[in-house]
Scaffold this motif. Sequence first.
Motif, PDB file in Angstrom:
ATOM      1  N   GLU A 313       3.065   9.652  -4.689  1.00 27.03           N
ATOM      2  CA  GLU A 313       2.038  10.059  -5.650  1.00 27.03           C
ATOM      3  C   GLU A 313       0.876   9.070  -5.729  1.00 27.03           C
ATOM      4  OE1 GLU A 313       5.573   8.329  -8.032  1.00 27.03           O
ATOM      5  OE2 GLU A 313       5.243   9.660  -6.308  1.00 27.03           O
ATOM      6  N   ARG A 314       1.006   7.920  -5.090  1.00 27.56           N
ATOM      7  CA  ARG A 314      -0.083   6.943  -5.077  1.00 27.56           C
ATOM      8  C   ARG A 314      -0.689   6.790  -3.677  1.00 27.56           C
ATOM      9  NH1 ARG A 314       2.330   1.691  -7.840  1.00 27.56           N
ATOM     10  NH2 ARG A 314       0.228   0.905  -7.384  1.00 27.56           N
ATOM     11  N   THR A 315      -0.649   7.874  -2.913  1.00 23.76           N
ATOM     12  CA  THR A 315      -1.206   7.850  -1.562  1.00 23.76           C
ATOM     13  C   THR A 315      -2.692   7.507  -1.576  1.00 23.76           C
ATOM     14  OG1 THR A 315       0.440   9.420  -0.729  1.00 23.76           O
ATOM     15  CG2 THR A 315      -1.605   9.224   0.521  1.00 23.76           C
ATOM     16  N   ALA A 316      -3.420   7.961  -2.578  1.00 28.53           N
ATOM     17  CA  ALA A 316      -4.849   7.630  -2.664  1.00 28.53           C
ATOM     18  C   ALA A 316      -5.037   6.117  -2.729  1.00 28.53           C
ATOM     19  CB  ALA A 316      -5.478   8.299  -3.880  1.00 28.53           C
ATOM     20  N   GLU A 317      -4.197   5.431  -3.512  1.00 27.75           N
ATOM     21  CA  GLU A 317      -4.276   3.972  -3.579  1.00 27.75           C
ATOM     22  C   GLU A 317      -3.931   3.343  -2.232  1.00 27.75           C
ATOM     23  OE1 GLU A 317      -2.407   2.105  -7.059  1.00 27.75           O
ATOM     24  OE2 GLU A 317      -2.186   4.141  -7.860  1.00 27.75           O
ATOM     25  N   ALA A 318      -2.990   3.942  -1.537  1.00 27.74           N
ATOM     26  CA  ALA A 318      -2.628   3.439  -0.206  1.00 27.74           C
ATOM     27  C   ALA A 318      -3.823   3.525   0.741  1.00 27.74           C
ATOM     28  CB  ALA A 318      -1.445   4.229   0.340  1.00 27.74           C
ATOM     29  N   HIS A 319      -4.542   4.652   0.708  1.00 25.88           N
ATOM     30  CA  HIS A 319      -5.749   4.791   1.520  1.00 25.88           C
ATOM     31  C   HIS A 319      -6.775   3.724   1.147  1.00 25.88           C
ATOM     32  CE1 HIS A 319      -5.633   9.044   3.434  1.00 25.88           C
ATOM     33  NE2 HIS A 319      -4.399   8.582   3.292  1.00 25.88           N
ATOM     34  N   ASP A 320      -6.952   3.497  -0.153  1.00 23.43           N
ATOM     35  CA  ASP A 320      -7.936   2.511  -0.603  1.00 23.43           C
ATOM     36  C   ASP A 320      -7.556   1.106  -0.153  1.00 23.43           C
ATOM     37  OD1 ASP A 320      -9.421   4.499  -1.827  1.00 23.43           O
ATOM     38  OD2 ASP A 320      -8.591   4.135  -3.831  1.00 23.43           O
ATOM     39  N   LEU A 321      -6.271   0.801  -0.165  1.00 26.93           N
ATOM     40  CA  LEU A 321      -5.812  -0.513   0.299  1.00 26.93           C
ATOM     41  C   LEU A 321      -6.185  -0.734   1.755  1.00 26.93           C
ATOM     42  CD1 LEU A 321      -2.221  -1.287  -1.077  1.00 26.93           C
ATOM     43  CD2 LEU A 321      -4.264  -2.700  -1.282  1.00 26.93           C
ATOM     44  N   VAL A 322      -5.931   0.269   2.577  1.00 27.73           N
ATOM     45  CA  VAL A 322      -6.259   0.146   4.001  1.00 27.73           C
ATOM     46  C   VAL A 322      -7.771   0.043   4.189  1.00 27.73           C
ATOM     47  CG1 VAL A 322      -6.144   1.282   6.253  1.00 27.73           C
ATOM     48  CG2 VAL A 322      -4.159   1.318   4.732  1.00 27.73           C
ATOM     49  N   GLU A 323      -8.519   0.873   3.478  1.00 25.90           N
ATOM     50  CA  GLU A 323      -9.972   0.847   3.614  1.00 25.90           C
ATOM     51  C   GLU A 323     -10.552  -0.501   3.184  1.00 25.90           C
ATOM     52  OE1 GLU A 323     -13.949   3.485   2.419  1.00 25.90           O
ATOM     53  OE2 GLU A 323     -11.962   4.073   1.653  1.00 25.90           O
ATOM     54  N   SER A 324      -9.934  -1.145   2.211  1.00 21.80           N
ATOM     55  CA  SER A 324     -10.439  -2.428   1.725  1.00 21.80           C
ATOM     56  C   SER A 324     -10.031  -3.593   2.602  1.00 21.80           C
ATOM     57  CB  SER A 324      -9.959  -2.665   0.290  1.00 21.80           C
ATOM     58  OG  SER A 324      -8.547  -2.850   0.250  1.00 21.80           O
ATOM     59  N   GLY A 325      -9.246  -3.315   3.667  1.00 16.41           N
ATOM     60  CA  GLY A 325      -8.877  -4.371   4.604  1.00 16.41           C
ATOM     61  C   GLY A 325      -7.654  -5.165   4.211  1.00 16.41           C
ATOM     62  N   ALA A 326      -6.721  -4.555   3.513  1.00 17.03           N
ATOM     63  CA  ALA A 326      -5.498  -5.248   3.113  1.00 17.03           C
ATOM     64  C   ALA A 326      -4.804  -5.840   4.338  1.00 17.03           C
ATOM     65  CB  ALA A 326      -4.554  -4.281   2.402  1.00 17.03           C
ATOM     66  N   VAL A 327      -4.379  -7.076   4.218  1.00 17.88           N
ATOM     67  CA  VAL A 327      -3.687  -7.744   5.320  1.00 17.88           C
ATOM     68  C   VAL A 327      -2.235  -7.283   5.334  1.00 17.88           C
ATOM     69  CG1 VAL A 327      -2.943  -9.966   6.259  1.00 17.88           C
ATOM     70  CG2 VAL A 327      -5.209  -9.739   5.212  1.00 17.88           C
ATOM     71  N   GLY A 328      -1.780  -6.794   6.475  1.00 20.58           N
ATOM     72  CA  GLY A 328      -0.420  -6.303   6.588  1.00 20.58           C
ATOM     73  C   GLY A 328      -0.395  -4.808   6.828  1.00 20.58           C
ATOM     74  N   LYS A 329       0.739  -4.195   6.532  1.00 23.35           N
ATOM     75  CA  LYS A 329       0.935  -2.774   6.777  1.00 23.35           C
ATOM     76  C   LYS A 329       1.198  -2.041   5.466  1.00 23.35           C
ATOM     77  CE  LYS A 329       1.331   0.918   9.232  1.00 23.35           C
ATOM     78  NZ  LYS A 329       0.207   1.425  10.042  1.00 23.35           N
ATOM     79  N   VAL A 330       0.441  -0.978   5.235  1.00 28.21           N
ATOM     80  CA  VAL A 330       0.610  -0.148   4.036  1.00 28.21           C
ATOM     81  C   VAL A 330       1.527   1.014   4.376  1.00 28.21           C
ATOM     82  CG1 VAL A 330      -0.546   1.286   2.324  1.00 28.21           C
ATOM     83  CG2 VAL A 330      -1.668  -0.808   3.146  1.00 28.21           C
ATOM     84  N   LEU A 331       2.592   1.159   3.588  1.00 28.13           N
ATOM     85  CA  LEU A 331       3.554   2.231   3.781  1.00 28.13           C
ATOM     86  C   LEU A 331       3.655   3.070   2.520  1.00 28.13           C
ATOM     87  CD1 LEU A 331       6.509   0.289   5.488  1.00 28.13           C
ATOM     88  CD2 LEU A 331       4.752   1.680   6.617  1.00 28.13           C
ATOM     89  N   VAL A 332       3.802   4.357   2.701  1.00 35.47           N
ATOM     90  CA  VAL A 332       4.052   5.262   1.593  1.00 35.47           C
ATOM     91  C   VAL A 332       5.542   5.566   1.561  1.00 35.47           C
ATOM     92  CG1 VAL A 332       3.703   7.597   0.724  1.00 35.47           C
ATOM     93  CG2 VAL A 332       1.759   6.288   1.583  1.00 35.47           C
ATOM     94  N   ASP A 333       6.178   5.319   0.426  1.00 37.29           N
ATOM     95  CA  ASP A 333       7.605   5.611   0.247  1.00 37.29           C
ATOM     96  C   ASP A 333       7.731   7.073  -0.148  1.00 37.29           C
ATOM     97  OD1 ASP A 333       8.158   2.966   0.812  1.00 37.29           O
ATOM     98  OD2 ASP A 333       8.257   2.381  -1.296  1.00 37.29           O
ATOM     99  N   VAL A 334       8.044   7.896   0.828  1.00 36.07           N
ATOM    100  CA  VAL A 334       8.176   9.332   0.566  1.00 36.07           C
ATOM    101  C   VAL A 334       9.497   9.622  -0.145  1.00 36.07           C
ATOM    102  CG1 VAL A 334       8.167  11.619   1.605  1.00 36.07           C
ATOM    103  CG2 VAL A 334       6.782   9.796   2.619  1.00 36.07           C
ATOM    104  N   ALA A 335      10.539   8.888   0.229  1.00 46.44           N
ATOM    105  CA  ALA A 335      11.859   9.018  -0.397  1.00 46.44           C
ATOM    106  C   ALA A 335      12.411   7.622  -0.614  1.00 46.44           C
ATOM    107  CB  ALA A 335      12.780   9.850   0.498  1.00 46.44           C
ATOM    108  N   ASP A 336      13.454   7.516  -1.454  1.00 47.73           N
ATOM    109  CA  ASP A 336      14.006   6.200  -1.785  1.00 47.73           C
ATOM    110  C   ASP A 336      15.308   5.915  -1.049  1.00 47.73           C
ATOM    111  OD1 ASP A 336      15.671   7.938  -3.084  1.00 47.73           O
ATOM    112  OD2 ASP A 336      15.291   7.142  -5.105  1.00 47.73           O
ATOM    113  N   TRP A 337      15.502   6.508   0.103  1.00 51.03           N
ATOM    114  CA  TRP A 337      16.686   6.222   0.902  1.00 51.03           C
ATOM    115  C   TRP A 337      16.296   5.535   2.200  1.00 51.03           C
ATOM    116  CZ3 TRP A 337      15.928   9.218   5.275  1.00 51.03           C
ATOM    117  CH2 TRP A 337      15.157  10.368   5.114  1.00 51.03           C
TER     118      TRP A 337
END
Length: 337
Positions: A313-337
Motif C-alpha cells: 500500500e506504500r508503493t508510491a513512497e517506494a517509487h519516490d525513494l528510488v526517484e530521489s536516489g535512495a542508496v540501496g535497493k527498494v523492495l515492496v513487501d507484497v506478502a509477509d512470508w
Amino acid sequence: MRAVVYRETGPSSVLDLVDREVPDPGPGEVRVRLARAGVNPTDWKFRAGMMSGHDEVTPGQDGAGVVDAVGDGVLGFAVEDRVWVFLAQHGRPYGTAAEHVVLPVERVVHLPVGASYDVGAALGVPAITAHRALTSGEDVDRLGPGALDGRTVLVAGGAGAVGNAAIQLARWAGATVVATVSSDEKGALAVAAGAHHTVNYTVGDTAAQVRAFAPEGVDLVVEVAPAENNDLDRAVTRVRGTVAIYANNGGDEMTLPVRETFAKNLRYQFVLLYTLGEDLLRAAAEDVSRALEDGAFAVGEAAGLPLHHLPLERTAEAHDLVESGAVGKVLVDVADW
C-alpha cells in the motif's frame, strides 16, 4: 487480489491500490504469487510518462515468490516452486506490484535453495543489466568462475544497484574490480560488495587514481554516466578495451574524438535490458542463478546493498525513494512470508 495501478501518467500520486480478479495463465504462461517486488528507476520513469496503449498499468518488472498456476505447454515449473521473475511488465499491462502476476515462462527462473525472496526480487533489471555489460568485452560470452581472470573492471557508481550487481558478478568471475564512488560511505558499500579498490571521484585526479590500480588500463568500464565520464573512460581503458553504457546519468549526449578513440580500438556497447535478445536474457538468468547457487550474490548492508522495505500500500513512497536516489535497493513487501 490487491494490485497497485495507474490509469494516467504523472507523479506517484497517480498510483492506486485496488482489488482485481486473480488472472489465469494462458498457454506458455506461469502465474506467480509474489512475496516481494523490486522497484527500479524504470518503474517511476514509465509511470511518469508511458502507458504504452494500456488503459491501466500495474508497475514492476522484478519480483520473487512461488508458482501457483501454470498454463498449457509449460514445462519445468510446478505449483509451489520458488522463483524470481524479470521483465514482468515489459510489453504487458500488469507487473509485480500486485499479489499475483502472470508472465511468459521465459521470464520465470527457479530461485536456488537458500536464496531469499529479498535477493530474488533484487535481481532482474540490475543483475541482468550488469551481466550484459560484463559480457560485452572482448572474448567474453558468459560469466562464471574464471571467466574474467586477469581482467580489470572499472564500475562507475559502485554503490548503485547495477553497480553493486556488476561488482559482485565481476568478482565472482575472477576480475579485479575498481569502483568509483562519491563518498567514503559509498566506498564502504562498494568494498562490501567485493570491490578490490575504490576511488572517490570528488577528490583529486580520478584517472590517475584508477591508473594507479591498473597501470596498463582497465579492460572494461561499466558506465552509468557516459556524458560526464567520457574523457575519463578513454583515459583509463586499455587498447581494445570496452565501455559498456547502461544509463544516461548526468547528460543525454556525448561526443567522441575520432582519432583518439579509434587509436585505442575501443569498443562501446550500449545496454538496454528491454531490447536484448532472448539468448542474452537467458544466458544472464542462468549465470546469475549460478552465482546465487555459489553464494556469490547477496543483498543487504553486508553485501553493500542496503534494503528499504515498504508494504504494497506504500508503493508510491517506494517509487519516490528510488526517484530521489535512495542508496540501496527498494523492495515492496507484497506478502509477509
